[in-house]
Design a protein around this motif. Sequence first.
Motif, PDB file in Angstrom:
ATOM      1  N   SER A   1      -1.385  -6.063 -11.190  1.00 13.12           N
ATOM      2  CA  SER A   1      -2.479  -5.840 -12.126  1.00 13.12           C
ATOM      3  C   SER A   1      -3.118  -4.502 -11.785  1.00 13.12           C
ATOM      4  O   SER A   1      -2.979  -4.007 -10.655  1.00 13.12           O
ATOM      5  CB  SER A   1      -3.530  -6.945 -11.995  1.00 13.12           C
ATOM      6  OG  SER A   1      -4.235  -6.788 -10.767  1.00 13.12           O
ATOM      7  N   GLU A   2      -3.823  -3.936 -12.744  1.00 13.46           N
ATOM      8  CA  GLU A   2      -4.457  -2.645 -12.512  1.00 13.46           C
ATOM      9  C   GLU A   2      -5.458  -2.717 -11.363  1.00 13.46           C
ATOM     10  O   GLU A   2      -5.554  -1.785 -10.543  1.00 13.46           O
ATOM     11  CB  GLU A   2      -5.157  -2.172 -13.788  1.00 13.46           C
ATOM     12  CG  GLU A   2      -5.599  -0.727 -13.688  1.00 13.46           C
ATOM     13  CD  GLU A   2      -6.017  -0.127 -15.023  1.00 13.46           C
ATOM     14  OE1 GLU A   2      -5.460  -0.555 -16.050  1.00 13.46           O
ATOM     15  OE2 GLU A   2      -6.887   0.750 -15.015  1.00 13.46           O
ATOM     16  N   THR A   3      -6.186  -3.799 -11.308  1.00 10.77           N
ATOM     17  CA  THR A   3      -7.185  -3.954 -10.255  1.00 10.77           C
ATOM     18  C   THR A   3      -6.544  -4.018  -8.875  1.00 10.77           C
ATOM     19  O   THR A   3      -6.970  -3.321  -7.958  1.00 10.77           O
ATOM     20  CB  THR A   3      -8.006  -5.246 -10.464  1.00 10.77           C
ATOM     21  OG1 THR A   3      -8.364  -5.342 -11.828  1.00 10.77           O
ATOM     22  CG2 THR A   3      -9.258  -5.239  -9.612  1.00 10.77           C
ATOM     23  N   ASN A   4      -5.528  -4.858  -8.749  1.00  7.38           N
ATOM     24  CA  ASN A   4      -4.822  -4.963  -7.467  1.00  7.38           C
ATOM     25  C   ASN A   4      -4.248  -3.632  -7.037  1.00  7.38           C
ATOM     26  O   ASN A   4      -4.331  -3.241  -5.878  1.00  7.38           O
ATOM     27  CB  ASN A   4      -3.662  -5.963  -7.562  1.00  7.38           C
ATOM     28  CG  ASN A   4      -4.147  -7.392  -7.461  1.00  7.38           C
ATOM     29  OD1 ASN A   4      -5.358  -7.628  -7.388  1.00  7.38           O
ATOM     30  ND2 ASN A   4      -3.232  -8.331  -7.465  1.00  7.38           N
ATOM     31  N   GLN A   5      -3.640  -2.954  -8.018  1.00  7.98           N
ATOM     32  CA  GLN A   5      -3.022  -1.658  -7.736  1.00  7.98           C
ATOM     33  C   GLN A   5      -4.068  -0.701  -7.184  1.00  7.98           C
ATOM     34  O   GLN A   5      -3.828   0.011  -6.201  1.00  7.98           O
ATOM     35  CB  GLN A   5      -2.405  -1.129  -9.040  1.00  7.98           C
ATOM     36  CG  GLN A   5      -1.868   0.268  -8.972  1.00  7.98           C
ATOM     37  CD  GLN A   5      -2.737   1.287  -9.719  1.00  7.98           C
ATOM     38  OE1 GLN A   5      -2.515   2.484  -9.619  1.00  7.98           O
ATOM     39  NE2 GLN A   5      -3.732   0.843 -10.443  1.00  7.98           N
ATOM     40  N   ARG A   6      -5.253  -0.717  -7.794  1.00  5.85           N
ATOM     41  CA  ARG A   6      -6.301   0.207  -7.380  1.00  5.85           C
ATOM     42  C   ARG A   6      -6.836  -0.129  -5.993  1.00  5.85           C
ATOM     43  O   ARG A   6      -7.127   0.763  -5.204  1.00  5.85           O
ATOM     44  CB  ARG A   6      -7.432   0.217  -8.408  1.00  5.85           C
ATOM     45  CG  ARG A   6      -8.336   1.431  -8.253  1.00  5.85           C
ATOM     46  CD  ARG A   6      -9.213   1.632  -9.466  1.00  5.85           C
ATOM     47  NE  ARG A   6      -8.444   2.147 -10.582  1.00  5.85           N
ATOM     48  CZ  ARG A   6      -8.366   1.558 -11.774  1.00  5.85           C
ATOM     49  NH1 ARG A   6      -9.021   0.422 -12.010  1.00  5.85           N
ATOM     50  NH2 ARG A   6      -7.652   2.086 -12.737  1.00  5.85           N
TER      51      ARG A   6
ATOM     52  N   GLN B   1       0.842  -1.199   0.000  1.00  4.35           N
ATOM     53  CA  GLN B   1       0.000   0.000   0.000  1.00  4.35           C
ATOM     54  C   GLN B   1       0.877   1.249   0.000  1.00  4.35           C
ATOM     55  O   GLN B   1       0.594   2.230  -0.680  1.00  4.35           O
ATOM     56  CB  GLN B   1      -0.921   0.028   1.225  1.00  4.35           C
ATOM     57  CG  GLN B   1      -2.017  -1.034   1.173  1.00  4.35           C
ATOM     58  CD  GLN B   1      -2.881  -1.018   2.412  1.00  4.35           C
ATOM     59  OE1 GLN B   1      -3.021   0.007   3.080  1.00  4.35           O
ATOM     60  NE2 GLN B   1      -3.459  -2.154   2.732  1.00  4.35           N
ATOM     61  N   ARG B   2       1.969   1.166   0.740  1.00  3.10           N
ATOM     62  CA  ARG B   2       2.873   2.295   0.857  1.00  3.10           C
ATOM     63  C   ARG B   2       3.504   2.627  -0.493  1.00  3.10           C
ATOM     64  O   ARG B   2       3.561   3.787  -0.902  1.00  3.10           O
ATOM     65  CB  ARG B   2       3.961   1.960   1.882  1.00  3.10           C
ATOM     66  CG  ARG B   2       4.721   3.127   2.432  1.00  3.10           C
ATOM     67  CD  ARG B   2       5.439   2.733   3.703  1.00  3.10           C
ATOM     68  NE  ARG B   2       6.411   1.672   3.521  1.00  3.10           N
ATOM     69  CZ  ARG B   2       6.495   0.573   4.269  1.00  3.10           C
ATOM     70  NH1 ARG B   2       5.636   0.357   5.249  1.00  3.10           N
ATOM     71  NH2 ARG B   2       7.404  -0.329   4.028  1.00  3.10           N
ATOM     72  N   THR B   3       3.988   1.600  -1.199  1.00  2.00           N
ATOM     73  CA  THR B   3       4.664   1.869  -2.465  1.00  2.00           C
ATOM     74  C   THR B   3       3.683   2.384  -3.520  1.00  2.00           C
ATOM     75  O   THR B   3       4.019   3.277  -4.306  1.00  2.00           O
ATOM     76  CB  THR B   3       5.407   0.621  -3.001  1.00  2.00           C
ATOM     77  OG1 THR B   3       4.526  -0.493  -3.007  1.00  2.00           O
ATOM     78  CG2 THR B   3       6.608   0.299  -2.138  1.00  2.00           C
ATOM     79  N   VAL B   4       2.462   1.856  -3.500  1.00  2.00           N
ATOM     80  CA  VAL B   4       1.497   2.318  -4.493  1.00  2.00           C
ATOM     81  C   VAL B   4       1.115   3.777  -4.253  1.00  2.00           C
ATOM     82  O   VAL B   4       1.110   4.590  -5.186  1.00  2.00           O
ATOM     83  CB  VAL B   4       0.224   1.434  -4.505  1.00  2.00           C
ATOM     84  CG1 VAL B   4      -0.849   2.046  -5.398  1.00  2.00           C
ATOM     85  CG2 VAL B   4       0.554   0.041  -5.011  1.00  2.00           C
ATOM     86  N   ILE B   5       0.802   4.147  -3.007  1.00  2.00           N
ATOM     87  CA  ILE B   5       0.389   5.527  -2.748  1.00  2.00           C
ATOM     88  C   ILE B   5       1.569   6.478  -2.963  1.00  2.00           C
ATOM     89  O   ILE B   5       1.395   7.617  -3.425  1.00  2.00           O
ATOM     90  CB  ILE B   5      -0.248   5.702  -1.344  1.00  2.00           C
ATOM     91  CG1 ILE B   5      -1.030   7.018  -1.274  1.00  2.00           C
ATOM     92  CG2 ILE B   5       0.792   5.624  -0.227  1.00  2.00           C
ATOM     93  CD1 ILE B   5      -1.849   7.213   0.003  1.00  2.00           C
TER      94      ILE B   5
END
Lengths: 189, 85
Positions: free
Chosen positions: A163-168, A139-143
């Motif tokens: 995947s785009e879904t997981n990332q979102r 979560q930290r790396t994505v945000i």
Amino acid sequence: MNDSDLVAALRRGDESAFAQLVDELTPGMRRFARAFVRTPAVADEVVQEAWLGVLRGLDRFEGRSSLKTWIYRIVANVARTRGVREARSVPFTDEPAVDPDRFSDGGHWASPIEPWDAVLAQELRGVIDRAIGELPEQQRTVIQLRDVEGWSSEEVCNVLELSETNQRVLLHRARSKVRLAVEEYEHVA
Amino acid sequence: MWRRKRGLTCQELVELVTEYLDGALSRRDRSRFEAHITACTNCREYLKQFEQTIAATGALREDDIDPAVRDTLLAQFGDWRRDRA
């Protein structure tokens, strides 16, 4: 300079091209590395090692991804071997992003959402920074990449191999928690 | 059989905010989302706070590189270039 011109310049040993790239990318790379490792000092070491990896890998770079994405993947790989901040992946649960206790049986808000008072930008940055620091790694790396660095969904998926879904989903959980941290700060202030 | 269209609850809406902002909701879900936001003060405020949070998160960037770090990296480049030649 586009990617292929830049790579050609680097391969020729063009120092000013390298300096420009370093100036542009290093602050973001440091912030990104910080998402993986315990201390700023280790993050700096990761970045230095990553740049070395970039130079050594330059001849092999084929341009299938953007230069930036390729460089950040190197940072992620170096960071992961260097520092395990905590268990790397959290099992993907179906838990909601907002605590169900906040809602009544009918799914309405159990108490009103109060508008926020203006807070000093400096204080707000501190609250958000701390909240991000407490998130699980993914979560930290994505945000970090989406909201701090302003990258597109596609670029983030590329670097983090999601995947785009997981990332979102990860982004949504991260943002919901950060929003909550600000709300809690607002209620105390 | 006649199917009744049900609107979103607040609890459902809060799970969809990032998808909404990314433009990733189906047209149908986007309509339901927007219909709920129009009618619900709390969720409207929640969405606003979500957006405020995102904007404030973007302000965390500091784009100056530490000069000492820069020097180290340029020196590293010098070494690499020499080794290559």
